[in-house]
Design a protein around this motif. Structure first.
Motif, PDB file in Angstrom:
ATOM      1  N   LYS A   1       1.151  28.426 -10.576  1.00  0.00           N
ATOM      2  CA  LYS A   1       1.610  27.499  -9.535  1.00  0.00           C
ATOM      3  C   LYS A   1       0.521  26.480  -9.202  1.00  0.00           C
ATOM      4  O   LYS A   1       0.774  25.280  -9.150  1.00  0.00           O
ATOM      5  CB  LYS A   1       2.036  28.272  -8.274  1.00  0.00           C
ATOM      6  CG  LYS A   1       2.547  27.336  -7.181  1.00  0.00           C
ATOM      7  CD  LYS A   1       2.962  28.020  -5.891  1.00  0.00           C
ATOM      8  CE  LYS A   1       3.128  26.974  -4.782  1.00  0.00           C
ATOM      9  NZ  LYS A   1       3.394  27.529  -3.464  1.00  0.00           N
TER      10      LYS A   1
ATOM     11  N   HIS B   1       8.677  22.825   7.634  1.00  0.00           N
ATOM     12  CA  HIS B   1       8.519  24.206   8.113  1.00  0.00           C
ATOM     13  C   HIS B   1       9.396  24.512   9.324  1.00  0.00           C
ATOM     14  O   HIS B   1       9.555  25.665   9.705  1.00  0.00           O
ATOM     15  CB  HIS B   1       7.045  24.557   8.363  1.00  0.00           C
ATOM     16  CG  HIS B   1       6.486  23.973   9.620  1.00  0.00           C
ATOM     17  ND1 HIS B   1       6.119  22.659   9.711  1.00  0.00           N
ATOM     18  CD2 HIS B   1       6.227  24.522  10.832  1.00  0.00           C
ATOM     19  CE1 HIS B   1       5.655  22.423  10.932  1.00  0.00           C
ATOM     20  NE2 HIS B   1       5.716  23.526  11.628  1.00  0.00           N
TER      21      HIS B   1
ATOM     22  N   SER C   1       2.113  19.132   4.123  1.00  0.00           N
ATOM     23  CA  SER C   1       2.915  19.161   2.915  1.00  0.00           C
ATOM     24  C   SER C   1       4.369  19.384   3.259  1.00  0.00           C
ATOM     25  O   SER C   1       4.705  19.739   4.394  1.00  0.00           O
ATOM     26  CB  SER C   1       2.416  20.276   1.991  1.00  0.00           C
ATOM     27  OG  SER C   1       2.340  21.494   2.696  1.00  0.00           O
TER      28      SER C   1
ATOM     29  N   ASP D   1       9.637  27.919  -2.287  1.00  0.00           N
ATOM     30  CA  ASP D   1       9.340  28.260  -3.686  1.00  0.00           C
ATOM     31  C   ASP D   1      10.502  28.931  -4.430  1.00  0.00           C
ATOM     32  O   ASP D   1      10.739  28.615  -5.596  1.00  0.00           O
ATOM     33  CB  ASP D   1       8.089  29.155  -3.773  1.00  0.00           C
ATOM     34  CG  ASP D   1       6.803  28.354  -3.635  1.00  0.00           C
ATOM     35  OD1 ASP D   1       6.865  27.105  -3.709  1.00  0.00           O
ATOM     36  OD2 ASP D   1       5.731  28.972  -3.461  1.00  0.00           O
TER      37      ASP D   1
ATOM     38  N   PHE E   1       5.649  30.969  -1.271  1.00  0.00           N
ATOM     39  CA  PHE E   1       6.104  30.952   0.123  1.00  0.00           C
ATOM     40  C   PHE E   1       7.049  29.775   0.297  1.00  0.00           C
ATOM     41  O   PHE E   1       7.311  29.020  -0.640  1.00  0.00           O
ATOM     42  CB  PHE E   1       4.909  30.857   1.082  1.00  0.00           C
ATOM     43  CG  PHE E   1       4.184  29.533   1.045  1.00  0.00           C
ATOM     44  CD1 PHE E   1       3.228  29.269   0.076  1.00  0.00           C
ATOM     45  CD2 PHE E   1       4.470  28.532   1.976  1.00  0.00           C
ATOM     46  CE1 PHE E   1       2.568  28.047   0.034  1.00  0.00           C
ATOM     47  CE2 PHE E   1       3.813  27.299   1.947  1.00  0.00           C
ATOM     48  CZ  PHE E   1       2.859  27.067   0.970  1.00  0.00           C
TER      49      PHE E   1
ATOM     50  N   ARG F   1      -0.055  20.885  -4.214  1.00  0.00           N
ATOM     51  CA  ARG F   1      -1.326  21.224  -3.568  1.00  0.00           C
ATOM     52  C   ARG F   1      -2.441  21.286  -4.610  1.00  0.00           C
ATOM     53  O   ARG F   1      -3.554  20.825  -4.377  1.00  0.00           O
ATOM     54  CB  ARG F   1      -1.190  22.554  -2.812  1.00  0.00           C
ATOM     55  CG  ARG F   1      -2.301  22.784  -1.806  1.00  0.00           C
ATOM     56  CD  ARG F   1      -1.947  23.838  -0.779  1.00  0.00           C
ATOM     57  NE  ARG F   1      -0.767  23.459  -0.029  1.00  0.00           N
ATOM     58  CZ  ARG F   1       0.448  23.953  -0.239  1.00  0.00           C
ATOM     59  NH1 ARG F   1       0.638  24.902  -1.114  1.00  0.00           N
ATOM     60  NH2 ARG F   1       1.466  23.512   0.460  1.00  0.00           N
TER      61      ARG F   1
ATOM     62  N   LYS G   1      -1.797  28.926   2.470  1.00  0.00           N
ATOM     63  CA  LYS G   1      -2.475  27.733   1.968  1.00  0.00           C
ATOM     64  C   LYS G   1      -3.957  28.002   1.733  1.00  0.00           C
ATOM     65  O   LYS G   1      -4.516  27.574   0.734  1.00  0.00           O
ATOM     66  CB  LYS G   1      -2.327  26.590   2.980  1.00  0.00           C
ATOM     67  CG  LYS G   1      -0.937  26.011   3.037  1.00  0.00           C
ATOM     68  CD  LYS G   1      -0.982  24.795   3.942  1.00  0.00           C
ATOM     69  CE  LYS G   1       0.382  24.158   4.091  1.00  0.00           C
ATOM     70  NZ  LYS G   1       0.310  23.031   5.039  1.00  0.00           N
TER      71      LYS G   1
END
Ligand code: IMP
Length: 197
Positions: A172, A84, A68, A152, A149, A178, A13
């Motif tokens: 991206k 996550h 996120s 994706d 990551f 983001r 990030k």
């Protein structure tokens, strides 16, 4: 140039954000960063929890909290704020495998999904800016691409005809959740710079 401390243990990030805010702000995760328990009920609450806890240890500094995740309406909004740690293993690969398995019977529109990114910029506990970004896509049947990551490789973005893992970092950032969140933050920082001159 602003210096922003990111409350995140995800180095990907910070890289994405630094690229996006190039020339306006540098973004780094402090070496003493300690992850907080993400006990919030939504992305905003978790972004605030992250930012507030780091801000306490960094008086006078600009701190960005970001939370996120991937939202799949077919799965009732999962993995959502638990993105996550969706699978027991909690790795990108095990999360993807669990997602594809949960969606094996989903067809057409049922494979719709979106990413959300919520950002909060604070200093000494005061919220200076907050905003959200979202991007819509389709969950593929199998993984494609090596970049990015998280989810994706299975997030297909129809306008470009590729998964997020098949895009360059610039491609991206230009369309991602983001990137969209950061565009709001970039405008805020540019205005702040003008005010200070
Ligand atoms: P967070 O660090 O608590 O915000 O968790 C975010 C999780 O959502 C990541 O670990 C990924 O699983 C997923 N995620 C968020 N943004 C992205 C992205 O840009 N691509 C792929 N997965 C993402």
């Amino acid at each position: 140039m602003f210096k922003i401390y990111l409350a995140s243990s995800n180095p990907h990030k910070a890289v994405e954000m630094s690229r996006f805010l190039e020339g306006v702000a540098s973004v780094e995760v402090p070496s003493h960063y300690q992850p907080v328990k993400e006990e919030g009920r939504n992305f905003r609450e978790n972004a605030l929890l992250k930012a507030r806890s780091l801000s306490l240890r960094m008086p006078g500094k600009l701190v960005l909290g970001e939370d996120s995740g991937l939202v799949v309406p077919y799965l009732g909004g999962a993995p959502g704020i638990k993105s996550h740690r969706f699978s027991t293993g909690g790795t990108d690969l095990s999360n993807i495998e669990k997602l594809l398995e949960a969606m094996k019977d989903a067809r057409g529109e049922e494979r719709r999904a979106y990413f959300v990114s919520y950002g909060v910029l604070i200093r000494d506990g005061e919220v200076l800016w907050e905003g959200e970004g979202r991007v819509d896509g389709i969950i593929t049947q199998e993984m494609r691409g090596e970049g990015g990551f998280g989810y994706d490789p299975v997030f297909f973005y129809p306008p470009l005809g590729r998964t997020f893992a098949e895009l360059t970092p610039e491609e991206k950032n230009a369309v991602s959740h983001r990137g969209r969140m950061l565009e709001g933050l970039r405008r805020f920082l540019l205005d702040k710079l003008k005010e200070e001159q």
